[in-house]
Scaffold this active site. Structure first.
Site, PDB file in Angstrom:
ATOM      1  N   LYS A   1      29.106  10.039  37.741  1.00  0.00           N
ATOM      2  CA  LYS A   1      28.769   9.099  38.948  1.00  0.00           C
ATOM      3  C   LYS A   1      27.901   8.121  38.404  1.00  0.00           C
ATOM      4  O   LYS A   1      27.139   8.341  37.489  1.00  0.00           O
ATOM      5  CB  LYS A   1      27.862  10.065  40.077  1.00  0.00           C
TER       6      LYS A   1
ATOM      7  N   ASP B   1      30.249  13.401  31.726  1.00  0.00           N
ATOM      8  CA  ASP B   1      29.559  13.184  32.664  1.00  0.00           C
ATOM      9  C   ASP B   1      28.420  12.266  32.509  1.00  0.00           C
ATOM     10  O   ASP B   1      28.098  12.053  31.314  1.00  0.00           O
ATOM     11  CB  ASP B   1      28.854  14.774  33.543  1.00  0.00           C
TER      12      ASP B   1
ATOM     13  N   MET C   1      18.158  18.764  41.164  1.00  0.00           N
ATOM     14  CA  MET C   1      18.721  17.804  42.140  1.00  0.00           C
ATOM     15  C   MET C   1      17.370  17.778  43.297  1.00  0.00           C
ATOM     16  O   MET C   1      17.764  17.731  44.359  1.00  0.00           O
ATOM     17  CB  MET C   1      19.781  18.308  42.680  1.00  0.00           C
TER      18      MET C   1
HETATM   19  C1  SAM Z   1      24.055  18.877  38.434  1.00  0.00           C
HETATM   20  S1  SAM Z   1      22.471  19.454  37.844  1.00  0.00           S
HETATM   21  C2  SAM Z   1      23.115  19.809  36.256  1.00  0.00           C
HETATM   22  C3  SAM Z   1      22.183  20.894  35.450  1.00  0.00           C
HETATM   23  C4  SAM Z   1      22.509  20.889  33.952  1.00  0.00           C
HETATM   24  N1  SAM Z   1      24.041  21.639  33.812  1.00  0.00           N
HETATM   25  C5  SAM Z   1      21.553  21.718  33.460  1.00  0.00           C
HETATM   26  O1  SAM Z   1      21.760  22.936  32.928  1.00  0.00           O
HETATM   27  O2  SAM Z   1      20.561  20.915  33.065  1.00  0.00           O
HETATM   28  C6  SAM Z   1      21.609  17.925  37.710  1.00  0.00           C
HETATM   29  C7  SAM Z   1      20.090  18.067  37.836  1.00  0.00           C
HETATM   30  O3  SAM Z   1      19.570  18.799  36.697  1.00  0.00           O
HETATM   31  C8  SAM Z   1      18.311  18.130  36.406  1.00  0.00           C
HETATM   32  N2  SAM Z   1      18.284  17.522  35.164  1.00  0.00           N
HETATM   33  C9  SAM Z   1      19.036  17.160  34.243  1.00  0.00           C
HETATM   34  N3  SAM Z   1      18.651  16.645  33.451  1.00  0.00           N
HETATM   35  C10 SAM Z   1      17.469  16.589  33.381  1.00  0.00           C
HETATM   36  C11 SAM Z   1      16.183  15.885  32.687  1.00  0.00           C
HETATM   37  N4  SAM Z   1      16.400  15.371  31.344  1.00  0.00           N
HETATM   38  N5  SAM Z   1      15.033  15.871  33.373  1.00  0.00           N
HETATM   39  C12 SAM Z   1      14.673  16.396  34.648  1.00  0.00           C
HETATM   40  N6  SAM Z   1      15.889  16.860  35.250  1.00  0.00           N
HETATM   41  C13 SAM Z   1      17.043  17.118  34.662  1.00  0.00           C
HETATM   42  C14 SAM Z   1      18.089  17.261  37.598  1.00  0.00           C
HETATM   43  O4  SAM Z   1      17.425  17.900  38.685  1.00  0.00           O
HETATM   44  C15 SAM Z   1      19.552  16.901  37.921  1.00  0.00           C
HETATM   45  O5  SAM Z   1      19.463  16.382  39.440  1.00  0.00           O
END
Ligand code: SAM
Length: 273
Positions: A55, A35, A167
């Site tokens: 995406k 991803d 998100m």
């Molecule tokens: C579709 S969700 C997936 C979450 C992922 N499975 C996890 O456990 O972190 C994606 C969201 O995770 C958050 N996210 C992922 N990586 C991040 C990071 N390095 N810093 C801040 N938010 C993050 C954001 O809110 C982003 O829109």
């Protein structure tokens, strides 16, 4: 011979935060479907077919059914497939849907948990999500609402619960109003955390009442952003350990910092109050 699929959590950003088991699964893979939140340095040097299914640049991601189909197809060809997802694969990552499809096709799979951004981002911002006397529960919520859904899943205010909204960056103006409606006090601290655990990490601390104004001026630069809401956010004043608010850069992170394009952790973080 039937292959198998291993769902692997890549961790929140810094490639060093993948688990050892996840790393080993990657080294053994024939095919990796990954991803957009995955740091591509994890893929360097792999002897595997790499398939990007996320995406990018605002373009739509590959349809979910197509991804599941690809997993089935590669596994039926006898391949060892890794499905690499950001953070933990089971936190808002649609692993359940893909695994159900594999189960229906009789394809064996494993799930290797990862370090979720929901916990890692607050930790790197100096915000423990629980703290004796301040919070004894955590609620991880999606700030994304499908068109056919009326309500956000934001729970009613509970003083000892920390809420982590994923998100949450681009959707802020739509969910912020819901906090007051659900009883969150205007002076309750709230932190936006962007690109956590990387050299681009930014932390913006504000309050429920001021958040709309603060976020209008903020620039997240298209990086993933989450929000932490609750009294524990105030601990950052004393516990910031990563970035420019840290008293000094931790020695054990210095190597990682140099590795990240020569940027230092201290210069890469900003905190706006
Ligand atoms: C579709 S969700 C997936 C979450 C992922 N499975 C996890 O456990 O972190 C994606 C969201 O995770 C958050 N996210 C992922 N990586 C991040 C990071 N390095 N810093 C801040 N938010 C993050 C954001 O809110 C982003 O829109």
């Amino acid at each position: 011979m039937k292959g198998h699929v291993v769902f692997v959590g890549a961790g929140p950003g810094d490639p060093e935060l993948i688990t050892l088991r996840g790393w080993n699964a990657l080294q053994a893979a024939d095919v990796v479907l990954y991803d957009s939140l995955v740091d591509e340095r994890l893929l360097q040097g792999l002897d595997a077919e790499l398939v990007f299914v996320g995406k990018r640049c605002g373009r739509h991601s590959m349809r979910q059914e197509r991804i599941s189909e690809l997993l089935v197809r590669h596994a039926l060809r006898g391949k060892r497939v890794v499905r690499l997802k950001g953070g933990d694969p089971t936190v808002l990552g649609r692993t359940g849907e893909e695994a159900l499809r594999l189960a229906a096709s009789g394809i064996p799979f494993e799930i290797v948990p990862g370090v979720s951004s929901a916990l890692a981002a607050p930790a790197f911002a100096g915000i423990p999500v629980t703290h004796r006397g301040l919070a004894d529960s955590v609620c991880i919520v999606s700030a994304h609402r499908r068109d056919d859904e009326q309500e956000f899943s934001i729970p009613p205010y509970s003083p000892r619960t920390t809420v982590v909204l994923l998100m949450a960056g681009q959707t802020a103006q739509s969910w912020l109003g819901q906090l007051l409606v659900r009883g969150y006090p205007a002076n309750l601290p709230l932190a936006f955390i962007t690109a956590a655990t990387t050299a681009k990490q930014q932390v913006l601390v504000t309050t429920v009442g001021d958040a709309a104004r603060s976020v209008a001026k903020a620039e997240f630069g298209g990086s993933p952003t989450l929000v932490v809401i609750g009294h524990v956010v105030s601990l950052r004043d004393s516990l910031a350990w990563y970035g420019e608010d840290a008293p000094e850069a931790p020695v054990f992170l210095a190597a990682a910092s140099e590795r990240d394009n020569g940027a230092t952790n201290r210069s890469a973080v900003s905190c706006v109050r």
